[in-house]
Motif scaffolding. Structure first.
Motif, PDB file in Angstrom:
ATOM      1  N   ASN A 188      50.462  15.154  62.755  1.00  0.00           N
ATOM      2  CA  ASN A 188      51.417  16.023  63.632  1.00  0.00           C
ATOM      3  C   ASN A 188      51.142  17.333  63.589  1.00  0.00           C
ATOM      4  OD1 ASN A 188      54.162  14.095  62.206  1.00  0.00           O
ATOM      5  ND2 ASN A 188      53.533  15.172  60.097  1.00  0.00           N
ATOM      6  N   GLY A 189      49.989  17.360  64.218  1.00  0.00           N
ATOM      7  CA  GLY A 189      49.823  18.485  65.374  1.00  0.00           C
ATOM      8  C   GLY A 189      49.106  19.443  64.618  1.00  0.00           C
ATOM      9  N   ILE A 190      48.610  19.074  63.145  1.00  0.00           N
ATOM     10  CA  ILE A 190      48.154  20.036  62.519  1.00  0.00           C
ATOM     11  C   ILE A 190      46.185  19.774  63.050  1.00  0.00           C
ATOM     12  CG2 ILE A 190      46.030  20.433  59.984  1.00  0.00           C
ATOM     13  CD1 ILE A 190      49.015  18.782  58.713  1.00  0.00           C
ATOM     14  N   GLY A 191      46.108  21.310  63.328  1.00  0.00           N
ATOM     15  CA  GLY A 191      44.518  21.006  63.891  1.00  0.00           C
ATOM     16  C   GLY A 191      44.645  21.316  65.235  1.00  0.00           C
ATOM     17  N   ASN A 192      45.491  20.988  66.486  1.00  0.00           N
ATOM     18  CA  ASN A 192      45.592  20.792  67.515  1.00  0.00           C
ATOM     19  C   ASN A 192      45.019  22.557  68.210  1.00  0.00           C
ATOM     20  OD1 ASN A 192      45.976  18.214  67.673  1.00  0.00           O
ATOM     21  ND2 ASN A 192      48.697  19.170  67.903  1.00  0.00           N
ATOM     22  N   THR A 193      44.754  23.588  67.539  1.00  0.00           N
ATOM     23  CA  THR A 193      44.553  25.004  68.245  1.00  0.00           C
ATOM     24  C   THR A 193      43.529  25.458  67.325  1.00  0.00           C
ATOM     25  OG1 THR A 193      47.209  25.972  67.633  1.00  0.00           O
ATOM     26  CG2 THR A 193      45.941  27.535  67.935  1.00  0.00           C
ATOM     27  N   ILE A 194      42.948  25.889  68.126  1.00  0.00           N
ATOM     28  CA  ILE A 194      41.219  27.234  68.409  1.00  0.00           C
ATOM     29  C   ILE A 194      41.616  28.293  68.298  1.00  0.00           C
ATOM     30  CG2 ILE A 194      38.811  26.696  67.750  1.00  0.00           C
ATOM     31  CD1 ILE A 194      39.219  23.734  68.261  1.00  0.00           C
ATOM     32  N   ARG A 195      41.434  28.757  67.382  1.00  0.00           N
ATOM     33  CA  ARG A 195      41.287  30.425  68.154  1.00  0.00           C
ATOM     34  C   ARG A 195      39.743  31.048  68.439  1.00  0.00           C
ATOM     35  NH1 ARG A 195      43.278  35.139  69.667  1.00  0.00           N
ATOM     36  NH2 ARG A 195      43.095  37.262  67.815  1.00  0.00           N
ATOM     37  N   VAL A 196      39.756  32.156  69.165  1.00  0.00           N
ATOM     38  CA  VAL A 196      38.528  32.631  69.022  1.00  0.00           C
ATOM     39  C   VAL A 196      38.776  34.054  69.051  1.00  0.00           C
ATOM     40  CG1 VAL A 196      36.410  32.389  71.018  1.00  0.00           C
ATOM     41  CG2 VAL A 196      37.408  30.286  70.581  1.00  0.00           C
ATOM     42  N   SER A 197      37.782  34.592  68.205  1.00  0.00           N
ATOM     43  CA  SER A 197      37.793  35.925  68.117  1.00  0.00           C
ATOM     44  C   SER A 197      36.524  36.615  68.301  1.00  0.00           C
ATOM     45  CB  SER A 197      38.877  36.393  67.012  1.00  0.00           C
ATOM     46  OG  SER A 197      39.645  36.043  66.750  1.00  0.00           O
ATOM     47  N   LEU A 198      36.082  37.382  69.349  1.00  0.00           N
ATOM     48  CA  LEU A 198      35.365  37.977  69.175  1.00  0.00           C
ATOM     49  C   LEU A 198      35.251  39.295  68.913  1.00  0.00           C
ATOM     50  CD1 LEU A 198      33.908  35.631  72.257  1.00  0.00           C
ATOM     51  CD2 LEU A 198      32.623  35.463  69.580  1.00  0.00           C
ATOM     52  N   SER A 199      33.821  39.857  68.713  1.00  0.00           N
ATOM     53  CA  SER A 199      34.183  41.970  68.474  1.00  0.00           C
ATOM     54  C   SER A 199      33.424  42.234  69.960  1.00  0.00           C
ATOM     55  CB  SER A 199      33.655  42.384  67.735  1.00  0.00           C
ATOM     56  OG  SER A 199      33.700  42.105  66.482  1.00  0.00           O
ATOM     57  N   ASP A 200      34.451  41.760  71.590  1.00  0.00           N
ATOM     58  CA  ASP A 200      33.623  41.964  72.769  1.00  0.00           C
ATOM     59  C   ASP A 200      35.215  42.020  73.561  1.00  0.00           C
ATOM     60  OD1 ASP A 200      32.073  41.856  74.839  1.00  0.00           O
ATOM     61  OD2 ASP A 200      30.752  40.082  74.573  1.00  0.00           O
ATOM     62  N   SER A 201      35.166  41.680  74.572  1.00  0.00           N
ATOM     63  CA  SER A 201      35.462  41.920  75.789  1.00  0.00           C
ATOM     64  C   SER A 201      36.358  40.700  75.846  1.00  0.00           C
ATOM     65  CB  SER A 201      35.431  42.272  77.139  1.00  0.00           C
ATOM     66  OG  SER A 201      35.544  41.356  77.936  1.00  0.00           O
ATOM     67  N   PRO A 202      38.322  40.073  75.686  1.00  0.00           N
ATOM     68  CA  PRO A 202      38.701  38.955  75.867  1.00  0.00           C
ATOM     69  C   PRO A 202      37.760  38.578  77.343  1.00  0.00           C
ATOM     70  CG  PRO A 202      40.293  41.444  76.174  1.00  0.00           C
ATOM     71  CD  PRO A 202      38.545  41.934  76.470  1.00  0.00           C
ATOM     72  N   ILE A 203      37.718  38.683  78.573  1.00  0.00           N
ATOM     73  CA  ILE A 203      36.879  37.447  79.003  1.00  0.00           C
ATOM     74  C   ILE A 203      35.469  37.096  78.184  1.00  0.00           C
ATOM     75  CG2 ILE A 203      34.827  37.638  81.255  1.00  0.00           C
ATOM     76  CD1 ILE A 203      36.733  39.973  82.037  1.00  0.00           C
ATOM     77  N   GLU A 204      35.281  37.543  77.611  1.00  0.00           N
ATOM     78  CA  GLU A 204      33.713  36.838  77.099  1.00  0.00           C
ATOM     79  C   GLU A 204      35.573  36.076  75.687  1.00  0.00           C
ATOM     80  OE1 GLU A 204      30.957  36.830  77.056  1.00  0.00           O
ATOM     81  OE2 GLU A 204      31.180  38.355  78.921  1.00  0.00           O
ATOM     82  N   GLU A 205      35.941  36.395  75.463  1.00  0.00           N
ATOM     83  CA  GLU A 205      36.511  35.144  74.278  1.00  0.00           C
ATOM     84  C   GLU A 205      37.108  34.147  75.163  1.00  0.00           C
ATOM     85  OE1 GLU A 205      39.511  37.001  72.482  1.00  0.00           O
ATOM     86  OE2 GLU A 205      38.756  38.089  70.902  1.00  0.00           O
ATOM     87  N   VAL A 206      37.366  34.500  76.590  1.00  0.00           N
ATOM     88  CA  VAL A 206      37.832  32.643  76.697  1.00  0.00           C
ATOM     89  C   VAL A 206      36.586  32.485  77.595  1.00  0.00           C
ATOM     90  CG1 VAL A 206      38.227  32.569  79.624  1.00  0.00           C
ATOM     91  CG2 VAL A 206      39.779  34.748  78.776  1.00  0.00           C
ATOM     92  N   LYS A 207      35.202  32.645  77.923  1.00  0.00           N
ATOM     93  CA  LYS A 207      34.535  31.906  78.107  1.00  0.00           C
ATOM     94  C   LYS A 207      33.456  31.156  76.527  1.00  0.00           C
ATOM     95  CE  LYS A 207      31.977  35.882  81.746  1.00  0.00           C
ATOM     96  NZ  LYS A 207      30.599  36.275  81.264  1.00  0.00           N
TER      97      LYS A 207
END
Length: 130
Positions: free
Chosen positions: A3-22
């Motif tokens: 039922n959709g559990i685990g379909n999202t992965i969040r990336v949080s870095l102590s850096d610029s949002p560009i590095e999060e996208v990478k």
């Protein structure tokens, strides 16, 4: 089923949002959800390595980062295990002291001077050998 559990992965870095996208793109590639890129695989090196795996790997990563086609390139440090370990690669190099073997899907294509390895792999990736 989940039922959709685990379909999202969040990336949080102590850096610029560009590095999060990478980082997010790298995760998608690692789990096989993004396949429109050139994957560089390389050996960790060992006592048999007589070839500059690190420099060639870095050059290739930088040169292919904007290429959007599925391809696997192997950079292996020796001919003892290199071709076998990299046999799933579209193209690869098994390094030697002065000359190296360029291969495709585990089959040897060329024996070339180490000074020409990078250029040869780029040439093959661009499809100019066809």
């Amino acid at each position: 089923m989940l039922n959709g559990i685990g379909n999202t992965i969040r990336v949080s870095l102590s850096d610029s949002p560009i590095e999060e996208v990478k980082a997010g793109i790298n995760i998608l590639q690692a789990v096989g959800l993004r396949k429109d890129f050139v994957e560089i695989i390389s050996c960790p090196t060992c006592a048999r390595t007589e070839f500059d795996v690190i420099t060639i790997s870095k050059q290739l990563r930088e040169s292919v980062k904007n290429i959007r086609k599925p391809m696997k390139i192997a950079v292996m440090g020796c001919v003892v295990n290199g071709i076998g370990e990299g046999e799933s690669a579209d193209y690869g190099v098994a390094g030697g002291k002065e000359q190296s073997l360029i291969f495709s899907k585990g089959k040897i294509l060329y024996k070339i001077d180490n000074s020409k390895v990078f250029e040869c792999l780029m040439y093959l990736m661009e499809g100019k050998n066809e």
